[in-house]
Design a protein around this motif. Structure first.
Motif, PDB file in Angstrom:
ATOM      1  N   TYR A   1      -4.994 -14.817  -1.751  1.00 18.13           N
ATOM      2  CA  TYR A   1      -3.707 -14.286  -1.321  1.00 18.13           C
ATOM      3  C   TYR A   1      -3.281 -14.909   0.008  1.00 18.13           C
ATOM      4  N   ASP A   2      -1.989 -14.782   0.322  1.00 21.07           N
ATOM      5  CA  ASP A   2      -1.492 -15.357   1.573  1.00 21.07           C
ATOM      6  C   ASP A   2      -1.954 -14.569   2.789  1.00 21.07           C
ATOM      7  N   LYS A   3      -2.482 -13.374   2.565  1.00 26.38           N
ATOM      8  CA  LYS A   3      -3.128 -12.550   3.586  1.00 26.38           C
ATOM      9  C   LYS A   3      -4.059 -11.600   2.855  1.00 26.38           C
TER      10      LYS A   3
ATOM     11  N   ALA B   1       1.014  -8.508   0.480  1.00 23.39           N
ATOM     12  CA  ALA B   1       0.185  -9.686   0.202  1.00 23.39           C
ATOM     13  C   ALA B   1       0.573 -10.281  -1.149  1.00 23.39           C
ATOM     14  N   LYS B   2       0.698 -11.607  -1.184  1.00 20.13           N
ATOM     15  CA  LYS B   2       1.109 -12.282  -2.414  1.00 20.13           C
ATOM     16  C   LYS B   2       0.029 -13.244  -2.895  1.00 20.13           C
TER      17      LYS B   2
ATOM     18  N   THR C   1      -4.149 -16.287   5.613  1.00 17.38           N
ATOM     19  CA  THR C   1      -4.952 -15.494   6.544  1.00 17.38           C
ATOM     20  C   THR C   1      -6.117 -14.930   5.774  1.00 17.38           C
ATOM     21  N   THR C   2      -7.359 -15.192   6.210  1.00 13.42           N
ATOM     22  CA  THR C   2      -8.532 -14.708   5.484  1.00 13.42           C
ATOM     23  C   THR C   2      -9.162 -13.530   6.201  1.00 13.42           C
TER      24      THR C   2
END
Length: 265
Positions: free
Chosen positions: A170-172, A179-180, A198-199
């Motif tokens: 996900y993008d975050k 979150a996508k 962002t992990t």
């Protein structure tokens, strides 16, 4: 005598979070494990040569963190405690010291030739992350992801599928509102990821969490010059099944992430 490398159709990585409750010491997710076994059986019935690598999950991480096993006993004044932690971690991991040895964290001796031999004999090798001896630090933690990178470097691998407890990358962090899911992560020839991601790694994970998973996927794609696709799917999902048994890309209705090489024109 060294065995001749055998082509591997598929390497399946069962993430520690997918098959264990990482917040609870030494706790399996039985339903997820059953789904994973069904998937491997499907692949074998299709005549595919498969290697399974599983994360330790809630087995071993707590002990490794408490006794600082990753750093080794040669760099710690409490060497005997690290030595003790090494033993505890091994015992915990063995509930789910192969031939692997590292030098300051880098693999210098692997068990790949044995994996190749078992594949040639019709078996499905099952490997896992573990604590190993290190010629510089005494010992360290060898992650399952590093094992996969080594397999991809030394054997001809068709594809790698990471099975996780979420649909993909996900993008975050996926628990964050908004979150996508990222269906395709593009990596340039320098290893730079095009998208902003962002992990979020769990505090008890001593092998790097999702950051290591993503960096491992990137390294596999780079070292193969884009010939080995890397997929991240949820365990038990239709996407995981379709990709593992022969699919070359995710269908529009399937949730997952594929990491690919983006070459400049």
């Amino acid at each position: 005598m060294m065995s001749i490398p055998v082509a591997v159709d598929l390497v399946i990585k069962l993430g520690g979070s997918a098959i264990t409750e990482k917040s609870l010491p030494e706790t399996f997710k039985e339903a997820a494990i059953r789904e994973s076994v069904k998937l491997v059986k499907l692949c074998v019935n299709k005549g595919l040569k498969v290697v399974v690598v599983h994360g330790a999950g809630s087995f071993g991480h707590q002990q490794a963190k408490e006794y600082k096993v990753t750093g080794g006993w040669m760099r710690d004044s409490g060497g005997s405690q690290v030595n003790y932690g090494f033993s505890l971690t091994r015992v915990s991991c063995m509930k789910p010291c192969g031939n692997w040895t590292t030098q300051d964290g880098k693999v210098v001796q692997s068990g790949v030739s044995a994996v190749s031999s078992f594949l040639g004999a019709g078996f499905v090798p099952v490997l896992h992350g573990d604590c190993v001896l290190d010629t510089v630090t005494g010992c360290t933690i060898l992650s399952g992801d590093t094992v996969i990178k080594t397999l991809c470097k030394e054997l001809a691998v068709g594809k790698v599928v990471f099975l996780t407890d979420v649909a993909g990358i996900y993008d975050k962090p996926p628990q964050v509102p908004g979150a996508k899911l990222i269906p395709n992560i593009r990596v340039d020839e320098n290893g730079k990821i095009v998208q902003q991601i962002t992990t979020d790694a769990l505090s008890c994970d001593v092998t790097g969490g999702i950051e290591l998973k993503l960096s491992s996927a990137v390294e596999i794609v780079l070292q193969s010059k884009g010939t080995v696709p890397v997929f991240i799917c949820q365990v038990g999902s239709k996407a995981a099944e379709n990709i593992c048994i022969g699919g070359e890309q995710l269908a529009v209705f399937e949730e997952g992430t594929v990491v690919t090489l983006c070459r400049e024109n």
